[in-house]
Design an enzyme around this catalytic site. Structure first.
Site, short mmCIF file in Angstrom:
data_model
loop_
_atom_site.label_atom_id
_atom_site.label_comp_id
_atom_site.label_asym_id
_atom_site.label_seq_id
_atom_site.Cartn_x
_atom_site.Cartn_y
_atom_site.Cartn_z
N GLU A 191 -2.35 -4.07 8.96
CA GLU A 191 -1.92 -2.70 8.64
C GLU A 191 -2.55 -1.67 9.57
OE1 GLU A 191 -0.43 -2.36 4.01
OE2 GLU A 191 -2.33 -1.45 4.52
N LYS A 240 10.01 0.36 0.64
CA LYS A 240 9.97 1.08 -0.64
C LYS A 240 11.22 1.92 -0.80
CE LYS A 240 4.96 1.59 -0.94
NZ LYS A 240 3.85 2.52 -0.80
N HIS A 262 -3.92 -30.53 9.67
CA HIS A 262 -2.86 -31.50 9.40
C HIS A 262 -1.53 -30.80 9.20
CE1 HIS A 262 -5.72 -34.89 9.03
NE2 HIS A 262 -6.54 -33.86 8.86
O1 PA5 Z 1 -4.52 -0.34 2.60
C1 PA5 Z 1 -3.71 0.36 2.03
O2 PA5 Z 1 -3.75 1.59 2.09
C2 PA5 Z 1 -2.62 -0.26 1.19
O3 PA5 Z 1 -2.61 -1.64 1.30
C3 PA5 Z 1 -2.82 0.12 -0.27
O4 PA5 Z 1 -4.07 -0.32 -0.70
C4 PA5 Z 1 -1.71 -0.47 -1.16
O5 PA5 Z 1 -0.45 -0.08 -0.69
C5 PA5 Z 1 -1.88 -0.04 -2.60
O6 PA5 Z 1 -1.86 1.36 -2.70
P1 PA5 Z 1 -2.36 2.10 -4.00
O7 PA5 Z 1 -3.81 1.84 -4.16
O8 PA5 Z 1 -2.06 3.55 -3.76
O9 PA5 Z 1 -1.58 1.55 -5.17
#
Ligand code: PA5
Length: 449
Positions: free
Chosen positions: A291, A426, A312
């Site tokens: 990310e 989303k 394996h």
């Molecule tokens: O690292 C990040 O920002 C994302 O992976 C969030 O943690 C994830 O989308 C969950 O978001 P939230 O805590 O707002 O539900």
């Protein structure tokens, strides 16, 4: 005290030390902009100072609430997705008994931690509720935004189940919400229902939040020492803050090495480890790096294998497939438990040549042999090692990987602290579900399916 070590000698057949050192200026600039908070995404640099901010009173507040749950529940359900559950799961899985869910009740000292809200599988939730019908449980619902669909849906179902089981007032005492200090649907719900709450700081993004109550509370409920975790992170922070020299600062070394390899078109990094209890640590690392770096058409693709299991399966590709990858082996010097291979008089399995050896010794020889074979096969190899798996060294690893990720992302030229690409799915999902406000998108997307 021993510390985490980074060794890049096994990439030097593929990139030169000069090429790695060539990143020094960019590392220096990135390092300073992390400290001065002047770089891209500088609203989200709260994680840099977290190890210093985890005071005794922060720890004791978390432990006090954890103790209440530990006394009243056999199971804690952590409801969250992405950075809101992977850090806790990485640490808990690394430290727990591999078969804790099969321990007889009288031998289990800590509540089991199970997870929900990290998928939308109906079967998963129904199976989970079937278990929860028969056990005392509590919920820690975690969402920084307080509006993420997956945890919100799961929480609605679990809350319903908990209220039917214990009654509304008692159920509320079994729910802890970890969310924004004032915004979001979860915060509103927590206020209305009177849940205990923890705050996710504004300036800490999900994937950098394991050292906030997002990670610390479930880890404490699971019975692990969050002070030692914080101490390990603090020791690593002190080491990394000392200077930004490649070769001295392990995060700078790792960030420079992986960018040097990326410049040679090695755009897949496989995090390799030899302990199955580090599976979720790899998942946490994948999210952190994926990310943070995968954007603007750039970035190293983070993958993971657990050996020797994956030797394996994926081992064949790594040895002989396309040469676009490199490996980072996370080595652990010694195990926490011991068992030797016994002598067998008949020796029908021909294993007496290793009788008396520990399994970990055999695992280490598999690791060394595999590393050499993969280097011979054209796969550069970075080694990161820790003395053992415990709270302190996991704390070191967490801070090391976070800091290196930020440096590496800056060197790559991206903002490591945003995730604009997560929004695309989303929008489509909301359009398909007919969410109010998405009418135009709903009309358009329905024509495509
Ligand atoms: O690292 C990040 O920002 C994302 O992976 C969030 O943690 C994830 O989308 C969950 O978001 P939230 O805590 O707002 O539900």
């Amino acid at each position: 005290m021993n510390s985490l070590k980074v060794d890049i000698s096994n990439i030097l057949d593929f990139v030169s030390q000069e090429e790695v050192n060539g990143f020094q200026d960019q590392i220096n600039v990135s390092f300073l902009s992390l400290l001065d908070k002047t770089g891209k995404g500088n609203d989200f640099l709260g994680w840099v100072d977290l190890p210093v901010e985890i005071t005794k009173s922060v720890i004791s507040d978390i432990q006090e609430k954890a103790e209440y749950i530990r006394k009243n529940a056999d199971i804690l359900i952590v409801v969250g997705i992405g950075g809101s559950y992977l850090g806790a799961r990485a640490v808990i899985d690394a430290l727990k008994n591999n078969f804790d869910y099969l321990l007889p009740d009288n031998e289990r000292k800590n509540p089991l931690v199970l997870y929900a809200g990290q998928n939308l599988s109906e079967d998963y939730l129904v199976d989970l509720l079937g278990i929860l019908d028969k056990r005392d449980y509590a919920i820690n619902v975690i969402s920084k935004s307080g509006t993420t669909t997956e945890p919100a849906v799961s929480f609605r179902i679990l809350k319903n189940h908990l209220e039917k089981k214990y009654g509304k007032a008692n159920a509320a005492r079994r729910i802890v919400a970890t969310t924004d200090k004032s915004r979001g649907a979860l915060k509103q719900l927590a206020n209305t229902e009177g849940y205990a709450t923890f705050v996710v700081p504004d300036d800490v993004g999900g994937r950098f939040s394991v050292l906030t109550p997002v990670g610390l509370f479930p880890i404490a409920v699971a019975g692990f020492d969050i002070s030692n975790l914080a101490e390990g992170a603090l020791a690593m922070r002190t080491k990394l803050m000392a200077n930004s020299t490649i070769g001295t600062n392990p995060a700078a070394t790792y960030a420079a090495a992986r960018n040097a390899l990326y410049n040679k078109d090695r755009f897949v990094e496989i995090l390799v480890n030899y302990l199955p209890n580090l599976y979720y640590f790899t998942e946490w690392w994948k999210q952190l790096y994926g990310e943070s770096e995968g954007k603007e058409g750039k970035g190293i693709f983070p993958a993971g294998v657990i050996n020797t299991t994956d030797l394996h399966s994926m081992g064949q590709y790594i040895q002989e497939g396309k040469r676009k990858l490199f490996e980072t082996v996370l080595s652990v010097d010694k195990p926490n438990k011991n068992i030797c291979i016994p002598v067998d008089e008949s020796n029908l399995d021909s294993l007496n040549y290793i009788s008396g050896k520990n399994i970990h010794f055999v695992n280490q020889m598999a690791e060394k042999g595999t590393t050499l074979a993969h280097i011979d096969g054209g796969v550069p190899n970075i080694s990161i090692s820790i003395p053992e798996v415990n709270e302190y060294f996991i704390g070191q690893l967490i801070y090391f990987y976070e800091f290196a990720c930020a440096l590496s992302g800056y060197v790559l030229g991206v903002n490591p602290f945003d995730q604009p690409g997560v929004e695309a799915y989303k929008k489509n999902m909301f359009a398909l579900l007919g969410k109010p406000g998405f009418e135009k998108e709903t009309e358009e997307i329905r024509k495509r399916i």
